[in-house]
Design a protein around this motif. Structure first.
Motif, short mmCIF file in Angstrom:
data_model
loop_
_atom_site.label_atom_id
_atom_site.label_comp_id
_atom_site.label_asym_id
_atom_site.label_seq_id
_atom_site.Cartn_x
_atom_site.Cartn_y
_atom_site.Cartn_z
N PRO A 37 0.82 -1.23 0.00
CA PRO A 37 0.00 0.00 0.00
C PRO A 37 0.85 1.27 0.00
O PRO A 37 0.44 2.30 -0.55
N TYR A 38 2.03 1.20 0.59
CA TYR A 38 2.90 2.38 0.62
C TYR A 38 3.54 2.61 -0.76
O TYR A 38 3.70 3.75 -1.19
N ILE A 39 3.89 1.53 -1.41
CA ILE A 39 4.39 1.67 -2.79
C ILE A 39 3.28 2.27 -3.65
O ILE A 39 3.49 3.20 -4.42
N ASP A 110 5.96 8.71 6.48
CA ASP A 110 5.81 9.92 5.64
C ASP A 110 4.96 9.67 4.39
O ASP A 110 4.69 10.59 3.64
N ILE A 111 4.62 8.41 4.16
CA ILE A 111 3.89 8.07 2.92
C ILE A 111 2.46 7.69 3.29
O ILE A 111 2.24 6.84 4.17
N GLU A 112 1.51 8.30 2.60
CA GLU A 112 0.13 7.91 2.85
C GLU A 112 -0.17 6.63 2.07
O GLU A 112 -0.05 6.60 0.83
N PRO A 113 -0.53 5.55 2.76
CA PRO A 113 -0.78 4.30 2.03
C PRO A 113 -2.02 4.40 1.16
O PRO A 113 -2.98 5.08 1.51
N ASN A 114 -1.99 3.73 0.05
CA ASN A 114 -3.13 3.71 -0.87
C ASN A 114 -3.57 2.25 -1.02
O ASN A 114 -2.83 1.42 -1.56
#
Ligand code: SF4
Length: 175
Positions: A37-39, A110-114
């Motif tokens: 999800p972070y990628i 720092d990364i919003e998971p998608n």
């Protein structure tokens, strides 16, 4: 964090036999699916299938901008990278890819998971980029049959020798 990995194979891409275009198969002992999800949140044009789980994304390098765009597909304990023309090239990109995945791991905060699931384009949507001459040079009976295979990720668009460069680029954008 990926600390150990094993290059299981650097061989011809199955759907492009005899072309000299290589892929690398890397196995890792840890399950890295928690990174997907972070990628998906970090990379544009990633294709994420959470139920498998599986993610595929274009890769242009991490520590440096690479001259060409590679393709990375990850399963929980496996990474497949293409497309190379030599094993030396493959080994260099594998290291870049592992560094990239470790960067994602260390920057998860720092990364919003998608979590959004990717929907493959329909065969009809793909067909409009094919010559529609049904010449059979791809080994299939029709352009529609080729479009179905493309939508199922079972063949590479380069397998159609009649496709224009522009349409090849367009297809790669949606596949
Ligand atoms: S080679 Fe291309 S144009 Fe010919 S049938 Fe296959 S997809 Fe269609």
């Amino acid at each position: 964090m990926i600390e150990n990995y094993e290059i299981k194979a650097i061989d011809n891409i199955v759907c492009l036999p005899g072309t000299g275009i290589l892929r690398a198969v890397i196995e890792i002992p840890e399950d890295i699916s928690y990174l997907f999800p972070y990628i998906n949140g970090h990379v544009s044009k990633a294709r994420y299938l959470p139920k498998l789980p599986w993610i595929r994304f274009p890769f242009e390098g991490f520590s440096k901008k690479l001259k060409i765009k590679y393709d990375i597909a990850c399963r929980p304990k496996q990474i497949i990278i293409g497309k190379f023309s030599s094993s030396e090239e493959a080994k260099e990109i594998i290291k870049e890819a592992i560094d990239f995945l470790n960067y994602i791991d260390s920057h998860k905060r720092d990364i919003e998971p998608n979590y959004k699931e990717w929907s493959p384009p329909s065969a009809i949507a793909i067909l409009k980029y094919l010559p529609q001459s049904n010449c059979k040079k791809c080994g299939l009976q029709s352009c529609m049959a080729f479009a179905v295979k493309l939508s199922q990720n079972e063949v590479e668009p380069e397998k159609c020798p009649e496709i224009t460069q522009e349409n090849l680029e367009n297809l790669k954008e949606i596949l």
